[in-house]
Scaffold this motif. Structure first.
Motif, PDB file in Angstrom:
ATOM      1  N   UNK A  17       5.274   4.528  14.544  1.00 38.28           N
ATOM      2  CA  UNK A  17       6.004   5.912  13.869  1.00 38.28           C
ATOM      3  C   UNK A  17       6.963   5.779  11.930  1.00 38.28           C
ATOM      4  N   UNK A  18       7.617   4.222  12.956  1.00 41.31           N
ATOM      5  CA  UNK A  18       8.808   3.715  11.741  1.00 41.31           C
ATOM      6  C   UNK A  18       8.038   3.715  10.688  1.00 41.31           C
ATOM      7  N   UNK A  19       6.449   2.926  10.673  1.00 37.39           N
ATOM      8  CA  UNK A  19       5.866   2.552  10.088  1.00 37.39           C
ATOM      9  C   UNK A  19       5.982   3.683   8.689  1.00 37.39           C
ATOM     10  N   UNK A  20       5.208   4.666   9.378  1.00 35.39           N
ATOM     11  CA  UNK A  20       4.849   6.296   8.664  1.00 35.39           C
ATOM     12  C   UNK A  20       6.516   6.961   8.049  1.00 35.39           C
ATOM     13  N   UNK A  21       7.231   6.497   8.807  1.00 35.86           N
ATOM     14  CA  UNK A  21       8.248   7.544   8.588  1.00 35.86           C
ATOM     15  C   UNK A  21       9.355   6.500   7.404  1.00 35.86           C
ATOM     16  N   UNK A  22       8.735   5.176   7.150  1.00 39.24           N
ATOM     17  CA  UNK A  22       8.652   3.918   6.046  1.00 39.24           C
ATOM     18  C   UNK A  22       8.587   4.900   4.565  1.00 39.24           C
ATOM     19  N   UNK A  23       6.976   4.451   5.279  1.00 43.15           N
ATOM     20  CA  UNK A  23       6.303   5.188   3.672  1.00 43.15           C
ATOM     21  C   UNK A  23       6.316   6.734   3.283  1.00 43.15           C
ATOM     22  N   UNK A  24       6.684   7.073   4.290  1.00 43.54           N
ATOM     23  CA  UNK A  24       6.973   8.770   4.058  1.00 43.54           C
ATOM     24  C   UNK A  24       8.165   9.233   2.345  1.00 43.54           C
ATOM     25  N   UNK A  25       8.540   7.514   1.952  1.00 44.41           N
ATOM     26  CA  UNK A  25       9.705   8.108   1.506  1.00 44.41           C
ATOM     27  C   UNK A  25       9.140   7.217   0.034  1.00 44.41           C
ATOM     28  N   UNK A  26       8.038   6.946  -0.186  1.00 48.10           N
ATOM     29  CA  UNK A  26       7.382   5.827  -1.592  1.00 48.10           C
ATOM     30  C   UNK A  26       7.349   7.299  -1.591  1.00 48.10           C
ATOM     31  N   UNK A  27       7.518   7.317  -3.682  1.00 46.92           N
ATOM     32  CA  UNK A  27       6.667   8.233  -4.569  1.00 46.92           C
ATOM     33  C   UNK A  27       5.199   8.210  -4.568  1.00 46.92           C
ATOM     34  N   UNK A  28       4.825   9.544  -5.080  1.00 48.24           N
ATOM     35  CA  UNK A  28       3.314   9.603  -5.716  1.00 48.24           C
ATOM     36  C   UNK A  28       2.856   8.787  -6.541  1.00 48.24           C
ATOM     37  N   UNK A  29       1.847   8.648  -6.883  1.00 48.44           N
ATOM     38  CA  UNK A  29       1.175   8.033  -7.850  1.00 48.44           C
ATOM     39  C   UNK A  29       0.612   7.190  -8.048  1.00 48.44           C
ATOM     40  N   UNK A  30      -0.158   6.583  -8.981  1.00 45.28           N
ATOM     41  CA  UNK A  30      -1.174   5.630  -9.159  1.00 45.28           C
ATOM     42  C   UNK A  30      -0.628   4.756  -8.351  1.00 45.28           C
ATOM     43  N   UNK A  31      -2.170   3.811  -7.571  1.00 40.15           N
ATOM     44  CA  UNK A  31      -1.460   2.574  -8.092  1.00 40.15           C
ATOM     45  C   UNK A  31      -2.072   1.712  -8.528  1.00 40.15           C
ATOM     46  N   UNK A  32      -1.051   0.528  -9.286  1.00 43.59           N
ATOM     47  CA  UNK A  32      -1.125  -0.380  -9.898  1.00 43.59           C
ATOM     48  C   UNK A  32      -1.177  -1.530  -9.891  1.00 43.59           C
ATOM     49  N   UNK A  33      -1.961  -2.699 -10.431  1.00 45.77           N
ATOM     50  CA  UNK A  33      -2.140  -4.122 -10.505  1.00 45.77           C
ATOM     51  C   UNK A  33      -0.434  -5.235  -9.883  1.00 45.77           C
ATOM     52  N   UNK A  34      -0.864  -5.355  -8.808  1.00 50.91           N
ATOM     53  CA  UNK A  34       0.735  -5.988  -8.854  1.00 50.91           C
ATOM     54  C   UNK A  34       0.064  -8.126  -7.530  1.00 50.91           C
ATOM     55  N   UNK A  35       0.192  -8.772  -7.422  1.00 51.11           N
ATOM     56  CA  UNK A  35      -0.057  -9.925  -6.799  1.00 51.11           C
ATOM     57  C   UNK A  35       0.521 -10.924  -6.061  1.00 51.11           C
ATOM     58  N   UNK A  36       0.709 -11.639  -5.441  1.00 55.33           N
ATOM     59  CA  UNK A  36       1.318 -12.219  -4.148  1.00 55.33           C
ATOM     60  C   UNK A  36       1.107 -13.632  -4.509  1.00 55.33           C
ATOM     61  N   UNK A  37       1.883 -14.331  -4.694  1.00 52.89           N
ATOM     62  CA  UNK A  37       1.148 -15.536  -3.807  1.00 52.89           C
ATOM     63  C   UNK A  37       0.873 -16.250  -2.550  1.00 52.89           C
TER      64      UNK A  37
END
Length: 531
Positions: free
Chosen positions: A426-446
Motif C-alpha cells: 500500500x505504501x507504494x500506491x500511497x507514494x504514487x498517489x502524490x505523482x501529478x497527472x500528465x504525459x509520460x515523457x522520455x527519460x533513461x537510466x544508465x
C-alpha cells in the motif's frame, strides 16, 4: 548520477541543465518554484479523461497515519549512506518515448465481489475510508473468483442457492456508492456469469447504475472467463471442456443485450482475461457501449506446489520480483494488451493484477521487494498506456488472510473490528498517489536496476526513480540540490528487500527538507518546477 534536460524535454524549463555529479544533484539554472496546485474534484466519467494537474493534499495523510505502518513526515535527513562505484546517469529527454499518461486511476484496488457484503464499506465506520481516500481519486473494482462462484445477487430477498456463500443486494450497492462518494473513487463492477442468468445480471446492473451514477464507469460479464475451464485450475471449473472464447462471446452477448435493455447507456468493459484470444473475442463481440479492453495478469504464476508447466524466473521469490526479466516481461505483456486494445479503438485497463497468483504466504509476501515491484509495475502500465490499474486485495484478516492484499482487517472474522490497516505494498500506491497527472515523457537510466519515469505536468515535471538494488550496498544516492528548482521530494525505503512490512515512506516535502542520502532499494519522487 547525471540528470540533464535534452531534446524533447517538456516545459519552459527545457533549456535548464540538471546534473547529478557522482550521485550529487546540482541545479545550474535558478528559477522560482510554482505555487502548490489546487485540488479539483471532477466527477468520474465513462470517457477516458486526458491528463490534468490534479494534486493530492496533505489532509488525507494525517487521517491514515494510525493505519499505515511506516508512514512518516519527518523533516530531518535520512542517515548517510556510503557512496561508491560508478555514478548512475538519468537523462531526461532521452530513451524510448512512452505512449501513456499518468492518471489518478493508475492507482487502484480490486476486491472480491463478496467483499461488497462487508459493512466496513459504510463511510466513517472503519479505517478503510481514510485509507482509500488518501490514494487521491483511486480506481476501485469488485469482481474476483467469488463473483462467479460464491456470490448470489437478489433485489427481492430470494433464498440463495446451495452453492452461494454470500448474498448481495441493493443495500450493499447503496453502501459502496456512499463509500465511493466519500473517497472520491470511481468504480467498475463485474456481473456474475458463472451461473448463467442474464436477467439477474441486468437487474444487478440497473441497481448499481441507480446507486452509483457517474461513479460507475463500467460493468463486465464474468471474471476471467478463460478460467471457467482451464487444465491448470480444474478446481475452479464452471463449464465443461468445450468452453472457449467463442462460447463466452455467445453468453456475453446475451448479457450485453439484457443489460442494454435495462440500462441503455451503461458502459461495458471486458473480457477481464489473461489470454490474448479472449481479448480479441471481446473486441469483436457485438456488445453495446464497449468502453475498454480489460486485461488481468499475475506475473509470478509458477507455483512450486502446482503440477504442470513451471518457470523458475516466474516463481514467487524476492529476487524475481526485482529482476530485469520481470520488468521487461511486464512491458511486453502490457504492450500486447495495448496493441490489441488499439486494434479495436479501445483504451486498455488492467482490472486485476498482483505479484503472484500462487495461493498462500510465500517468501515474497509483504516484503519490501514486493513494494518496489508494485511501484515499478504501476509506472510500466502507465507508460505503456493503461488507463486504470487495480491491485487485487481483500478485507480478510491480517493473520491468515490474503498475503498479497494491500489492506487487511484486524479482526479474526469480517466486521469484527473497524480497524483496517495497510500492508507494505500500500505504501507504494500511497507514494504514487502524490505523482501529478500528465504525459509520460522520455527519460533513461544508465543502470537497469534504477528504473526511471518522468511525468510532465503543467508547470512541473515529476521524476520517479525505482531502485531495485539491495539496500545498504554501494550505490546510495547522495543528493544536494538547488531548492529554487527542486520543489519537493518523497522517498520510500527499507533496510532490506526481504524486510516484511518495514517500509518507511517520507511524504512529499518542500525542497528544504531534502534528505542527505537516498539508499538503494528505494522509490524516490523528485518534483522539479519548470519556471
Amino acid at each position: 548520477m547525471a540528470l540533464r534536460t535534452g531534446p524533447g524535454s517538456p516545459g519552459p524549463g527545457a533549456a535548464a541543465r540538471l546534473v547529478v555529479v557522482g550521485t550529487a544533484c546540482v541545479l545550474l539554472a535558478a528559477c522560482s518554484p510554482p505555487a502548490p496546485p489546487q485540488v479539483p474534484a471532477p466527477a468520474p466519467s465513462t470517457e477516458s479523461a486526458g491528463p490534468t494537474t490534479v494534486e493530492p493534499t496533505a489532509d488525507p495523510w494525517a487521517d491514515v497515519s494510525d493505519f499505515v505502518p511506516g508512514l512518516v513526515t519527518w523533516d530531518s535527513a535520512l542517515p548517510e549512506q556510503s557512496v561508491e562505484g560508478d555514478p548512475v546517469e538519468i537523462s531526461l529527454g532521452e530513451g524510448e518515448d512512452p505512449v501513456g499518461s499518468f492518471r489518478r486511476t493508475n492507482v487502484g484496488l480490486s476486491f472480491e465481489a463478496s467483499d461488497l457484503a462487508d459493512e466496513r464499506w459504510e463511510p466513517g465506520t472503519s479505517s478503510l475510508t481514510p485509507l482509500i481516500a488518501a490514494l487521491n481519486q483511486p480506481s476501485l473494482r469488485f469482481g474476483g473468483n467469488a463473483v462467479d462462484r460464491r456470490v448470489w445477487w437478489t433485489s427481492s430477498d430470494e433464498s440463495a442457492p446451495d452453492w452461494a456463500e454470500f448474498t448481495i443486494g441493493p443495500d450493499d450497492l447503496d453502501r459502496i456508492a456512499r463509500f465511493a462518494e466519500a473517497t472520491d473513487a470511481s468504480v467498475t463492477l463485474v456481473l456474475p456469469l458463472g451461473h448463467f442468468d442474464p436477467e439477474r445480471a441486468a437487474d444487478m446492473a440497473a441497481h448499481a447504475e441507480r446507486a452509483l451514477g457517474d461513479r460507475l464507469v463500467a460493468v463486465a460479464f464474468g471474471n476471467e472467463p478463460n478460467g471457467f475451464h482451464h487444465q491448470s485450475q480444474l478446481d475452479l471449473a464452471l463449464r465443461d471442456e468445450g468452453w472457449d472464447a467463442e462460447a463466452w462471446v455467445g453468453e456475453a452477448e446475451d448479457y450485453g443485450q439484457a443489460v442494454h435493455d435495462r440500462v441503455p447507456e451503461l458502459a461495458v468493459d471486458g473480457p477481464g482475461a489473461y489470454d490474448a484470444p479472449w481479448w480479441r473475442a471481446f473486441g469483436e463481440a457485438e456488445i453495446e457501449n464497449k468502453v475498454a479492453l480489460s486485461q488481468h495478469w499475475y506475473p509470478l504464476w509458477s507455483c512450486p506446489d502446482r503440477s504442470g508447466e513451471t518457470e523458475e524466473r516466474a516463481e514467487p521469490e524476492v529476487e524475481n520480483l526485482t529482476s530485469q526479466w520481470l520488468h521487461e516481461r511486464a512491458e511486453t505483456v502490457f504492450g500486447q494488451g495495448k496493441d490489441t486494445a488499439d486494434n479495436y479503438d479501445l483504451p486498455l485497463w488492467i482490472e486485476e493484477t498482483g505479484p503472484t497468483s500462487c495461493p498462500g504466504t510465500n517468501d515474497s509476501s509483504r516484503t519490501h521487494a514486493q513494494t518496489l515491484w508494485t511501484a515499478d509495475f504501476v509506472m510500466i502500465g502507465a507508460a505503456v498506456g493503461a488507463q486504470r490499474m487495480n491491485h487485487h486485495s481483500s478485507l480478510a484478516a491480517c493473520r491468515g488472510g490474503a498475503p498479497m492484499s494491500m489492506v487487511c482487517g484486524m479482526g479474526a472474522v469480517p466486521n469484527e473490528s473497524p480497524r483496517v490497516i495497510a500492508q507494505s505494498n500500500y505504501l507504494a500506491l500511497l507514494m504514487l498517489s502524490q505523482v501529478g497527472t500528465g504525459e509520460l515523457v522520455e527519460i533513461s537510466s544508465s543502470d537497469p536496476e534504477v528504473r526511471a519515469y518522468a511525468v510532465a505536468g503543467e508547470g512541473y515535471t515529476d521524476i520517479v526513480l525505482v531502485d531495485t538494488g539491495e539496500p545498504g550496498t554501494d550505490r546510495a544516492m547522495d543528493l544536494s540540490v538547488d531548492a529554487d528548482r527542486l520543489h519537493g521530494i518523497s522517498t520510500l525505503t527499507a533496510e532490506s528487500l526481504e524486510a516484511t512490512n518495514e517500509g518507511r515512506l517520507r511524504l512529499l516535502s518542500e525542497a528544504d527538507a531534502v534528505p542527505d542520502s537516498l539508499p538503494r532499494g528505494s522509490v524516490t519522487l523528485l518534483r522539479f518546477s519548470d519556471e
